[in-house]
Scaffold this motif. Structure first.
Motif, short mmCIF file in Angstrom:
data_model
loop_
_atom_site.label_atom_id
_atom_site.label_comp_id
_atom_site.label_asym_id
_atom_site.label_seq_id
_atom_site.Cartn_x
_atom_site.Cartn_y
_atom_site.Cartn_z
N GLY A 182 0.84 -1.19 0.00
CA GLY A 182 0.00 0.00 0.00
C GLY A 182 0.87 1.24 0.00
N GLY A 183 0.20 2.38 -0.01
CA GLY A 183 0.94 3.63 -0.05
C GLY A 183 0.19 4.73 0.67
N THR A 184 0.91 5.77 1.03
CA THR A 184 0.33 6.94 1.68
C THR A 184 0.93 8.20 1.08
N ILE A 185 0.20 9.29 1.21
CA ILE A 185 0.69 10.60 0.80
C ILE A 185 0.28 11.60 1.87
N ASN A 186 1.19 12.49 2.22
CA ASN A 186 0.95 13.45 3.30
C ASN A 186 1.34 14.85 2.86
N LEU A 187 0.60 15.82 3.35
CA LEU A 187 0.90 17.23 3.13
C LEU A 187 0.89 17.93 4.48
N ALA A 188 1.99 18.58 4.81
CA ALA A 188 2.11 19.30 6.07
C ALA A 188 2.39 20.76 5.79
N LEU A 189 1.72 21.63 6.53
CA LEU A 189 1.92 23.07 6.44
C LEU A 189 2.51 23.54 7.77
N LEU A 203 -2.09 16.63 6.81
CA LEU A 203 -3.20 15.92 6.18
C LEU A 203 -2.62 14.76 5.40
N GLY A 204 -3.24 13.59 5.53
CA GLY A 204 -2.73 12.43 4.83
C GLY A 204 -3.83 11.50 4.37
N ALA A 205 -3.49 10.64 3.43
CA ALA A 205 -4.43 9.65 2.91
C ALA A 205 -3.65 8.44 2.44
N GLY A 206 -4.26 7.27 2.57
CA GLY A 206 -3.63 6.04 2.14
C GLY A 206 -4.65 4.95 1.92
N ASP A 207 -4.21 3.87 1.24
CA ASP A 207 -5.14 2.78 0.93
C ASP A 207 -5.14 1.70 2.00
N THR A 208 -4.32 1.85 3.03
CA THR A 208 -4.30 0.84 4.10
C THR A 208 -4.81 1.38 5.43
N HIS A 209 -4.52 2.65 5.71
CA HIS A 209 -4.93 3.21 7.00
C HIS A 209 -6.03 4.25 6.89
N GLY A 210 -6.34 4.75 5.71
CA GLY A 210 -7.37 5.75 5.57
C GLY A 210 -6.85 7.15 5.80
N PRO A 211 -7.77 8.14 5.81
CA PRO A 211 -7.35 9.54 5.97
C PRO A 211 -6.73 9.79 7.35
N LEU A 212 -5.88 10.83 7.39
CA LEU A 212 -5.18 11.20 8.61
C LEU A 212 -5.22 12.70 8.77
N PHE A 213 -5.49 13.15 10.01
CA PHE A 213 -5.41 14.57 10.34
C PHE A 213 -4.59 14.69 11.62
N GLY A 214 -3.59 15.58 11.59
CA GLY A 214 -2.74 15.72 12.75
C GLY A 214 -2.24 17.14 12.94
N MET A 215 -1.78 17.41 14.15
CA MET A 215 -1.22 18.71 14.50
C MET A 215 0.04 18.48 15.33
N LYS A 216 1.02 19.40 15.18
CA LYS A 216 2.27 19.29 15.92
C LYS A 216 2.73 20.68 16.31
N ILE A 217 3.21 20.80 17.55
CA ILE A 217 3.67 22.09 18.08
C ILE A 217 5.05 21.91 18.70
N PHE A 218 5.93 22.85 18.41
CA PHE A 218 7.26 22.89 19.03
C PHE A 218 7.41 24.22 19.74
N ARG A 219 7.99 24.16 20.97
CA ARG A 219 8.14 25.39 21.75
C ARG A 219 9.37 25.32 22.64
N ASN A 220 10.19 26.36 22.59
CA ASN A 220 11.31 26.50 23.52
C ASN A 220 10.79 27.12 24.81
N LEU A 221 10.83 26.35 25.89
CA LEU A 221 10.37 26.87 27.17
C LEU A 221 11.43 27.76 27.81
N THR A 222 12.66 27.32 27.77
CA THR A 222 13.80 28.09 28.27
C THR A 222 14.95 27.88 27.29
N PRO A 223 16.07 28.58 27.42
CA PRO A 223 17.21 28.33 26.54
C PRO A 223 17.74 26.91 26.61
N ARG A 224 17.41 26.16 27.68
CA ARG A 224 17.92 24.81 27.85
C ARG A 224 16.84 23.76 27.78
#
Length: 531
Positions: A182-189, A203-224
Motif C-alpha cells: 500500500g501507499g500513503t501521501i501526506n501534506l504538512a503546512l 493531512l494524509g491519505a492512504g489505501d491501508t490506514h485511511g485519511p489522517l489529520f494531525g497537529m504538531k507544536i514545538f516550543r522553547n520553554l527556556t534556553p535549555r
C-alpha cells in the motif's frame, strides 16, 4: 584596488586605460615617500605607494583585471585549481564564473527544498543456514539456497518554502510485504510563529490506514529546555483512532540531553532517555514502559578522528520481546557517501545483517535476515563477510579508481600547463633581469669649479623601477618631472637623471638630460670591471 585607484571618481570596472594611467600618475606623485619627511608619514606613504603600483599592475592587465572583476583580490592570490583560470581569456573566465554561480544556485535550491528519500529492501536469506531435510534436495533446484526479497519500502519528502515563515512539506511512501502493499501521501503546512516555536498541520491519505489529520507544536520553554506535542486522528473502517505524543527535552550539560516521552493511543508508552554526544563518543540510555513494548536499551559509539570519519558502535536492548545485541561500523567512502554495516543477534529474532548507504540526503537500507536461530556460523559470516568484501572492493576497485582519477587529473593539468611553462619561465626571468639599483633626479654638480654648490636631487629608484616593463625602460622626449613619482626639486635649473642599474648580472650606469629620451638597457651603459 577600488580605493587604491579612486582618482576621485574613477571606476575600476568601466575606467579606460588612459583614465587608469592618469590616476596612477597623480597618486604616485601624491604618495611618493620622498615628499614626506616625517618618519610615520613616510612609512604610510610607502605602503600606499606600493598598493597603488600593485593596483595599476592588475588593472592595466586585461587578463588579471578580468580575474579581479570576477573573483576579487582572492582570485589573484589563490593557488591550485583556481590558478588554472588565470590562463583563460576574460570571456572564458566569466563563462566559468557563470557555471559556478549556476552550481551554487542549484545547491541553494536543494538546501531550501531539502529533499529526503529512503529505499529499504528486505532480504530473506534464512535458507543459507536453516536448510530443509535431506530428502528435499531430491527436488529439482532443491540443492540451491533460496534467497528472496520479502519486503520493500520507498519514501520521499520535499519542502517548498511559501513565505519567510511558512513551509509546505509533501511526502509519500510505498510499502510491500510478502505480496501485499500500500501507499500513503501526506501534506504538512508548517508556520514559524516566533523565535521560540513553530506549529504544523498535517493531512494524509492512504489505501491501508485511511485519511489522517494531525497537529504538531514545538516550543522553547527556556534556553535549555523545549517541548513538542503531537496529536492525530486516523480514520479507518474500524473507526477513528486518536493518538497523542508529548516530548519534553532538556540540556543537562554541554554535551548531554535528557528526554521524557509520553504516548497515548494504539501503542501507549512512557519513555525516558539520556543522550551524550561528544567529539569522539556517542552514548544513549533509554527505558520504556508500555503496551506492548517494555524494554531497556543502551548503546555506545566511538568516533575515530580520521579523514574517513570511521565509527564503531554497539548496543544492547532487552525487554518483554527478548534480547537483542547489535554491533557494527560505518565509514565515509566518498565525499557524499557513508557506508555502514550492523550485525543483529537476538532471541528470538535470530541473526540479521543490516547494510546502510547514505548518499547525500538519500538513504538505502538492506536488512538481510540470515537465520531464526542463534547459529555461530551465521554470526561469523555476518561479521567477517562484509569486512572481507569491503576490503576486497577497497583494494581492487576503489583505490585503483581513485588513483586513476588523480593521475588523469594530473595529466590534464600537465597538458594544459605545458604550453605556458616556457612563457612563464621567460616572463619570470624577464621580470628580474633589469633591476634599478639607484636613480637620482635633479641638479648634479660635476664641474670642479662649482664644488661649493650643493647638489639638489631626489631619489627616484622606486618610481623608476615601477616604470620597467618586460625588462625595458623607455622614456620619451619630455620633462621627466612629469613622470609618475617624480617632481621638480630645483625649479628653473638644469636637471638630469642618473641611473645605476643591473642587467643580467652586469652593472650599468647612465646620465640623461631632463628632456633627452632614454632607453635602457644599452651596451654603451655597461660599466667595465676594470674601471
Amino acid at each position: 584596488y577600488t580605493s587604491a585607484l579612486h582618482n576621485e571618481t574613477v571606476d575600476q570596472v568601466t575606467a579606460t586605460q588612459d583614465e587608469l594611467k592618469a590616476a596612477y600618475r597623480r597618486l604616485c606623485m601624491l604618495y611618493h615617500p620622498d615628499k614626506h619627511r616625517d618618519p610615520e608619514l613616510k612609512t604610510q606613504a610607502e605602503q600606499l605607494f606600493n598598493l597603488v603600483h600593485e593596483a595599476y599592475e592588475v588593472l592595466s592587465d586585461p587578463q588579471a583585471r578580468a580575474i579581479y572583476d570576477i573573483y576579487g583580490k582572492r582570485g589573484l592570490d589563490v593557488e591550485g585549481w583556481e590558478v588554472v583560470e588565470r590562463k583563460r581569456t576574460p570571456a572564458e573566465i566569466r563563462e566559468e564564473y557563470e557555471r559556478l554561480q549556476k552550481e551554487r544556485e542549484e545547491r541553494r535550491l536543494q538546501q531550501r527544498t531539502n529533499p529526503k528519500g529512503t529505499i529499504s529492501v528486505g532480504i530473506d536469506a534464512t535458507d543459507l543456514f536453516d536448510r530443509y531435510e535431506e530428502d528435499y534436495e531430491d527436488v529439482v533446484g532443491g540443492g540451491v539456497p533460496h534467497v528472496e526479497i520479502n519486503k520493500m519500502h520507498i519514501s520521499q519528502s520535499i519542502e517548498a518554502p511559501l513565505t519567510s515563515k511558512d513551509t509546505a512539506v509533501l511526502s509519500g511512501s510505498l510499502t510491500t510485504h510478502n505480496g501485499n502493499g500500500g501507499g500513503t501521501i501526506n501534506l504538512a503546512l508548517r508556520r514559524v510563529t516566533s523565535a521560540k516555536g513553530w506549529g504544523e498541520i498535517e493531512l494524509g491519505a492512504g489505501d491501508t490506514h485511511g485519511p489522517l489529520f494531525g497537529m504538531k507544536i514545538f516550543r522553547n520553554l527556556t534556553p535549555r529546555c523545549f517541548v513538542t506535542a503531537q496529536c492525530g486522528l486516523q480514520f479507518s473502517s474500524r473507526g477513528v483512532r486518536p493518538g497523542v505524543t508529548t516530548v519534553l527535552a532538556r540540556h543537562l550539560d554541554k554535551n548531554t540531553m535528557g528526554y521524557l516521552q509520553w504516548r497515548w493511543g494504539i501503542q501507549s508508552s512512557m519513555n525516558t532517555s539520556v543522550v551524550r554526544d561528544t567529539k569522539s563518543t556517542h552514548f544513549t540510555f533509554a527505558m520504556q514502559l508500555g503496551i506492548p513494548h517494555t524494554f531497556v536499551m543502551m548503546s555506545y559509539q566511538y568516533k575515530f578522528q580520521d579523514d574517513d570519519q570511521t565509527k564503531i558502535k554497539g548496543s544492547v536492548k532487552s525487554g518483554f520481546f527478548g534480547t537483542v545485541v547489535e554491533y557494527g561500523a560505518e565509514r565515509k567512502i566518498s565525499r557524499h557517501s557513508v557506508l555502514g554495516a550492523t550485525v543483529s543477534v537476538g532471541v528470538p529474532q535470530g541473526v540479521s545483517l543490516k547494510i546502510k548507504l547514505n548518499r547525500a540526503s538519500q538513504t538505502y537500507f538492506f536488512p538481510i535476515h540470515l537465520t531464526d536461530q542463534l547459529l555461530p556460523s551465521a554470526v561469523f559470516y555476518a561479521t567477517v563477510g562484509p569486512l572481507v568484501f569491503y576490503l576486497a572492493i577497497q583494494q581492487l576497485v576503489i583505490r585503483p579508481y581513485v588513483r586513476a582519477q588523480k593521475e588523469e587529473d594530473l595529466e590534464k593539468q600537465r597538458e594544459s600547463s605545458a604550453s605556458n611553462i616556457a612563457k612563464k619561465k621567460q616572463e619570470a626571468e624577464a621580470a628580474v633581469s633589469l633591476i634599478i639599483l639607484n636613480a637620482w633626479y635633479g641638479k648634479f654638480v660635476t664641474d670642479n669649479s662649482r664644488k661649493h654648490e650643493r647638489a639638489k636631487v631626489i631619489d627616484v629608484t622606486v618610481p623608476l623601477q615601477c616604470l620597467v616593463k618586460d625588462s625595458k625602460l623607455i622614456l620619451t622626449e619630455a620633462i621627466k618631472s612629469g613622470l609618475p613619482g617624480f617632481y621638480d626639486p630645483c625649479v628653473g635649473e638644469e636637471k638630469s637623471l642618473k641611473v645605476l642599474y643591473q642587467f643580467r648580472g652586469v652593472m650599468h650606469q647612465v646620465l640623461s638630460g631632463d628632456t633627452e629620451p632614454l632607453r635602457i638597457p644599452k651596451q654603451s651603459h655597461r660599466i667595465d670591471a676594470d674601471t
